[in-house]
Design a protein around this motif. Structure first.
Motif, PDB file in Angstrom:
ATOM      1  N   THR A 319      10.644  10.086   2.677  1.00 52.53           N
ATOM      2  CA  THR A 319      12.090   9.947   2.508  1.00 52.53           C
ATOM      3  C   THR A 319      12.761  11.083   1.748  1.00 52.53           C
ATOM      4  OG1 THR A 319      11.628   8.589   0.556  1.00 52.53           O
ATOM      5  CG2 THR A 319      12.109   7.425   2.616  1.00 52.53           C
ATOM      6  N   ILE A 320      12.021  11.799   0.897  1.00 49.36           N
ATOM      7  CA  ILE A 320      12.663  12.828   0.076  1.00 49.36           C
ATOM      8  C   ILE A 320      11.976  14.183   0.203  1.00 49.36           C
ATOM      9  CG2 ILE A 320      13.210  13.555  -2.299  1.00 49.36           C
ATOM     10  CD1 ILE A 320      13.774  10.669  -2.967  1.00 49.36           C
ATOM     11  N   ALA A 321      10.657  14.223  -0.081  1.00 45.98           N
ATOM     12  CA  ALA A 321       9.969  15.517  -0.102  1.00 45.98           C
ATOM     13  C   ALA A 321       8.473  15.335   0.092  1.00 45.98           C
ATOM     14  CB  ALA A 321      10.240  16.233  -1.435  1.00 45.98           C
ATOM     15  N   PRO A 322       7.986  15.416   1.333  1.00 46.59           N
ATOM     16  CA  PRO A 322       6.554  15.248   1.590  1.00 46.59           C
ATOM     17  C   PRO A 322       5.684  16.214   0.797  1.00 46.59           C
ATOM     18  CG  PRO A 322       7.787  15.257   3.650  1.00 46.59           C
ATOM     19  CD  PRO A 322       8.752  15.642   2.579  1.00 46.59           C
ATOM     20  N   GLY A 323       6.162  17.427   0.587  1.00 51.18           N
ATOM     21  CA  GLY A 323       5.351  18.450  -0.053  1.00 51.18           C
ATOM     22  C   GLY A 323       5.094  18.229  -1.529  1.00 51.18           C
ATOM     23  N   LEU A 324       5.880  17.367  -2.188  1.00 55.10           N
ATOM     24  CA  LEU A 324       5.651  17.124  -3.614  1.00 55.10           C
ATOM     25  C   LEU A 324       4.402  16.278  -3.849  1.00 55.10           C
ATOM     26  CD1 LEU A 324       9.238  16.611  -5.071  1.00 55.10           C
ATOM     27  CD2 LEU A 324       7.819  18.655  -5.079  1.00 55.10           C
ATOM     28  N   ARG A 325       4.010  15.470  -2.851  1.00 54.28           N
ATOM     29  CA  ARG A 325       2.746  14.718  -2.888  1.00 54.28           C
ATOM     30  C   ARG A 325       2.551  13.954  -4.191  1.00 54.28           C
ATOM     31  NH1 ARG A 325       1.006  12.868   1.171  1.00 54.28           N
ATOM     32  NH2 ARG A 325      -1.137  12.753   0.428  1.00 54.28           N
ATOM     33  N   LEU A 326       3.520  13.164  -4.567  1.00 54.68           N
ATOM     34  CA  LEU A 326       3.391  12.319  -5.750  1.00 54.68           C
ATOM     35  C   LEU A 326       3.565  10.868  -5.357  1.00 54.68           C
ATOM     36  CD1 LEU A 326       5.471  14.416  -8.302  1.00 54.68           C
ATOM     37  CD2 LEU A 326       2.990  14.064  -8.345  1.00 54.68           C
ATOM     38  N   GLY A 327       2.740   9.995  -5.909  1.00 53.80           N
ATOM     39  CA  GLY A 327       2.853   8.565  -5.666  1.00 53.80           C
ATOM     40  C   GLY A 327       2.982   7.812  -6.977  1.00 53.80           C
ATOM     41  N   TRP A 328       2.983   6.498  -6.892  1.00 54.32           N
ATOM     42  CA  TRP A 328       3.113   5.697  -8.116  1.00 54.32           C
ATOM     43  C   TRP A 328       2.566   4.288  -7.885  1.00 54.32           C
ATOM     44  CZ3 TRP A 328       6.177   1.426  -7.194  1.00 54.32           C
ATOM     45  CH2 TRP A 328       7.074   1.530  -6.123  1.00 54.32           C
ATOM     46  N   ILE A 329       2.230   3.630  -8.999  1.00 51.73           N
ATOM     47  CA  ILE A 329       1.792   2.228  -8.990  1.00 51.73           C
ATOM     48  C   ILE A 329       2.601   1.481 -10.052  1.00 51.73           C
ATOM     49  CG2 ILE A 329      -0.147   0.617  -9.238  1.00 51.73           C
ATOM     50  CD1 ILE A 329      -2.019   3.081  -9.069  1.00 51.73           C
ATOM     51  N   ALA A 330       3.024   0.264  -9.713  1.00 49.24           N
ATOM     52  CA  ALA A 330       3.629  -0.633 -10.701  1.00 49.24           C
ATOM     53  C   ALA A 330       2.895  -1.965 -10.601  1.00 49.24           C
ATOM     54  CB  ALA A 330       5.123  -0.805 -10.434  1.00 49.24           C
ATOM     55  N   ALA A 331       2.004  -2.202 -11.539  1.00 51.87           N
ATOM     56  CA  ALA A 331       1.192  -3.424 -11.530  1.00 51.87           C
ATOM     57  C   ALA A 331       0.966  -3.854 -12.980  1.00 51.87           C
ATOM     58  CB  ALA A 331      -0.139  -3.173 -10.824  1.00 51.87           C
ATOM     59  N   PRO A 332       1.988  -4.484 -13.596  1.00 51.68           N
ATOM     60  CA  PRO A 332       1.948  -4.777 -15.030  1.00 51.68           C
ATOM     61  C   PRO A 332       0.680  -5.486 -15.508  1.00 51.68           C
ATOM     62  CG  PRO A 332       4.139  -5.200 -14.179  1.00 51.68           C
ATOM     63  CD  PRO A 332       3.275  -4.878 -12.994  1.00 51.68           C
ATOM     64  N   ALA A 333       0.127  -6.388 -14.712  1.00 51.34           N
ATOM     65  CA  ALA A 333      -1.060  -7.139 -15.154  1.00 51.34           C
ATOM     66  C   ALA A 333      -2.306  -6.253 -15.266  1.00 51.34           C
ATOM     67  CB  ALA A 333      -1.335  -8.300 -14.197  1.00 51.34           C
ATOM     68  N   TRP A 334      -2.264  -5.087 -14.636  1.00 52.75           N
ATOM     69  CA  TRP A 334      -3.450  -4.214 -14.604  1.00 52.75           C
ATOM     70  C   TRP A 334      -3.159  -2.822 -15.155  1.00 52.75           C
ATOM     71  CZ3 TRP A 334      -2.108  -7.394 -10.437  1.00 52.75           C
ATOM     72  CH2 TRP A 334      -3.023  -8.407 -10.120  1.00 52.75           C
ATOM     73  N   THR A 335      -2.042  -2.614 -15.851  1.00 56.29           N
ATOM     74  CA  THR A 335      -1.619  -1.266 -16.247  1.00 56.29           C
ATOM     75  C   THR A 335      -2.710  -0.507 -17.001  1.00 56.29           C
ATOM     76  OG1 THR A 335       0.707  -1.922 -16.344  1.00 56.29           O
ATOM     77  CG2 THR A 335       0.090   0.061 -17.543  1.00 56.29           C
ATOM     78  N   GLU A 336      -3.289  -1.133 -18.008  1.00 59.95           N
ATOM     79  CA  GLU A 336      -4.261  -0.428 -18.842  1.00 59.95           C
ATOM     80  C   GLU A 336      -5.489  -0.015 -18.040  1.00 59.95           C
ATOM     81  OE1 GLU A 336      -6.764  -1.353 -22.881  1.00 59.95           O
ATOM     82  OE2 GLU A 336      -4.757  -2.236 -22.709  1.00 59.95           O
ATOM     83  N   ARG A 337      -5.983  -0.919 -17.187  1.00 60.62           N
ATOM     84  CA  ARG A 337      -7.163  -0.590 -16.368  1.00 60.62           C
ATOM     85  C   ARG A 337      -6.846   0.524 -15.378  1.00 60.62           C
ATOM     86  NH1 ARG A 337      -8.855  -6.353 -14.141  1.00 60.62           N
ATOM     87  NH2 ARG A 337     -10.331  -5.131 -12.881  1.00 60.62           N
ATOM     88  N   LEU A 338      -5.658   0.474 -14.792  1.00 62.69           N
ATOM     89  CA  LEU A 338      -5.264   1.514 -13.835  1.00 62.69           C
ATOM     90  C   LEU A 338      -5.127   2.867 -14.525  1.00 62.69           C
ATOM     91  CD1 LEU A 338      -2.670  -0.532 -11.771  1.00 62.69           C
ATOM     92  CD2 LEU A 338      -4.684   0.597 -10.806  1.00 62.69           C
ATOM     93  N   GLN A 339      -4.556   2.875 -15.710  1.00 59.76           N
ATOM     94  CA  GLN A 339      -4.408   4.137 -16.446  1.00 59.76           C
ATOM     95  C   GLN A 339      -5.771   4.754 -16.745  1.00 59.76           C
ATOM     96  OE1 GLN A 339      -2.047   3.238 -19.915  1.00 59.76           O
ATOM     97  NE2 GLN A 339      -0.114   3.251 -18.795  1.00 59.76           N
ATOM     98  N   ARG A 340      -6.711   3.922 -17.179  1.00 67.34           N
ATOM     99  CA  ARG A 340      -8.058   4.440 -17.480  1.00 67.34           C
ATOM    100  C   ARG A 340      -8.739   4.983 -16.228  1.00 67.34           C
ATOM    101  NH1 ARG A 340      -8.859  -0.347 -20.566  1.00 67.34           N
ATOM    102  NH2 ARG A 340     -10.361  -1.079 -19.001  1.00 67.34           N
ATOM    103  N   LEU A 341      -8.612   4.241 -15.128  1.00 65.30           N
ATOM    104  CA  LEU A 341      -9.255   4.647 -13.875  1.00 65.30           C
ATOM    105  C   LEU A 341      -8.631   5.931 -13.337  1.00 65.30           C
ATOM    106  CD1 LEU A 341     -11.439   3.816 -11.891  1.00 65.30           C
ATOM    107  CD2 LEU A 341      -9.750   2.412 -10.686  1.00 65.30           C
ATOM    108  N   LYS A 342      -7.314   6.033 -13.416  1.00 64.18           N
ATOM    109  CA  LYS A 342      -6.630   7.246 -12.960  1.00 64.18           C
ATOM    110  C   LYS A 342      -7.066   8.446 -13.793  1.00 64.18           C
ATOM    111  CE  LYS A 342      -3.449  10.140 -11.429  1.00 64.18           C
ATOM    112  NZ  LYS A 342      -3.792  11.020 -10.297  1.00 64.18           N
TER     113      LYS A 342
END
Length: 475
Positions: A319-342
């Protein structure tokens, strides 16, 4: 042009386009004159002229000499594919090398590619993106020599938190994790809530990239019957939840890839209740939500979730800029685990690019840009459906998605789309065979058409040629 005038003409064009696509304004009907519509909306005649030009470019209206403007003839109605019927068992996943072949040809100058679901550069505000990256480079050039840490730049996480409000979601900035892509987001979510050998439920057909992730993580795919217009069958999902040890649901409720289905709002509410009862997390991909023409179906399933079962994943590559190649996650119940894994998997993303994307997301006129993009791709899809009705074998079924640039075709008889894929390659045309989109090899007579690439006379001729090649393969 002032942003206000720019927004006005797009609003008028968008409202009229909806009336035409829903049949409120039938084909052949005369529409108000420029003067009358300007008076009706309280705008200048030049604003209406721009709106009408936009509709003409989208082939939704036509000017007739000395007669005024009329709704253009619409492509004939084509039958849609049936609800899928995958086997009622989970399977291990193996993906063909065809996916890699399709990706390599997506931007090859000697091929016409309908294989990839990649939008071309001309669909985006390239100069706006370039200026945002240039500003970020000038203002934050020091970050290029600093190692990035943490879950993502705060300015981008704030911008994403504001963005998901449009989908009805209220997410705290601290619960957003920035990733390298939507696919990385989904992979991280799956790694957070499953282990090798677990069963994951998906739509059928589903995006081959999801199957690739499952294969690499050693997960088993359980495909759920899916309707080409309304999406996942919740009755079939309920049966699966009752009879299989499902550990997660991975789904795209809005403009699913490859069939473009969009789940009705009441079904979204029911889905959340089902998942809460069974305590099964859902990974919701909202990559295409901003391309949906229906306001209600842009609302995320997560917006109805009160039990914290839904993990939201997205990016702005369509929708905006394919070349920037950035994504995101919003999962409050798992935020800490996702941050560590990332952090353990790939670390943080380049700060400069994050700042550029935050800049783009917070600029005025972003909604007008979405509307314009929806109008352009809707015109392509309409035109492609017309070509399919004229040039493909009789009995071909085609989806009619409420947005996006992907069509799913079900060919008649025994036409094998792998054979069609090979025949097309011989003529430097690339398509996506249906068997790529399932772990069960049940869609050999189907194909996906990606219409986000170049679109001109060469592409129109190529699409007509695909139809003729399909006709030649009929048993």
């Amino acid at each position: 042009m002032h942003a206000h005038a720019d927004t006005l003409y797009l609003k008028i064009a968008d409202a009229m386009a909806r009336q035409i696509r829903t049949g409120t304004l039938p084909r052949g009907e005369r529409i108000p004159s420029v003067r009358n519509l300007a008076s009706q909306h309280g705008v200048s005649q030049s604003t209406v002229v721009q709106a009408y030009r936009t509709l003409e470019d989208a082939r939704l209206i036509e000017a007739r000499p000395r007669s005024g403007y009329f709704v253009a003839a619409r492509p004939p109605q084509l039958p849609e594919p049936d609800t899928s019927r995958p086997p009622r068992r989970s399977v291990s996943v193996g993906i063909s090398a065809m996916a890699a072949k399709m990706a390599s040809l997506a931007h090859h100058p000697d091929y016409v590619s309908f294989g990839a679901a990649c939008p071309e550069a001309s669909l985006f505000a390239q100069e706006r993106v370039r200026r945002a990256v240039s500003r970020a480079t000038q203002r934050h050039r020091g970050t290029l020599c600093q190692y990035p840490f943490g879950p993502g730049d705060e300015s981008l996480r704030r911008a994403i938190a504001r963005h998901v409000l449009r989908m009805g979601c209220h997410i705290d900035t601290d619960d957003i994790v920035v990733t390298s892509s939507c696919l990385e987001s989904i992979s991280l979510c799956l790694r957070t809530v499953t282990k090798p050998g677990d069963v994951v439920a998906l739509e059928s057909p589903t995006y081959y990239g999801f199957l690739d992730i499952l294969e690499n993580l050693g997960l088993r795919a359980l495909e759920i019957p899916t309707h080409p217009r309304t999406g996942l069958s919740l009755d079939a999902l309920q049966l699966a939840l009752d009879t299989h040890p499902i550990k997660a649901l991975l789904a795209v409720p809005t403009l699913s890839n490859p069939i473009g289905a969009s789940m009705p709002v009441p079904e979204r509410k029911r889905l959340v209740q089902m998942l809460a009862r069974h305590k099964v997390p859902m990974i919701e991909d909202v990559l295409y939500n901003d391309l949906c023409e229906d306001d209600d179906r842009r609302r995320a399933v997560q917006s109805f979730d009160t039990a914290g079962q839904v993990m939201l994943c997205g990016s702005f590559s369509k929708t905006i800029a394919p070349g920037l190649r950035l994504g995101w996650i919003a999962a409050p119940a798992w935020t800490e685990r996702l941050q560590r894994l990332k952090a353990a998997t790939s670390g943080s993303e380049t700060v400069m690019l994050q700042r550029a994307l935050a800049d783009l997301l917070t600029q005025p006129g972003i909604e007008a840009g979405y509307r314009q993009l929806r109008g352009v791709v809707a015109a392509r899809v309409d035109e492609a459906r017309g070509l399919i009705s004229r040039h493909f074998p009789k009995g071909t079924r085609v989806t009619a998605p409420a947005g996006g640039f992907i069509l799913w075709l079900e060919l008649p008889g025994d036409i094998d789309t792998i054979a069609l894929f090979e025949a097309c390659l011989d003529e430097h045309i690339c398509i996506a065979p249906g068997s790529l989109f399932s772990a069960t090899d049940r869609f050999r007579h189907c194909m996906r058409l990606g219409l986000g690439g170049k679109w001109g006379d060469a592409e129109r001729r190529a699409l007509a040629r695909v139809g003729k090649l399909a006709e030649a393969l009929k048993a």
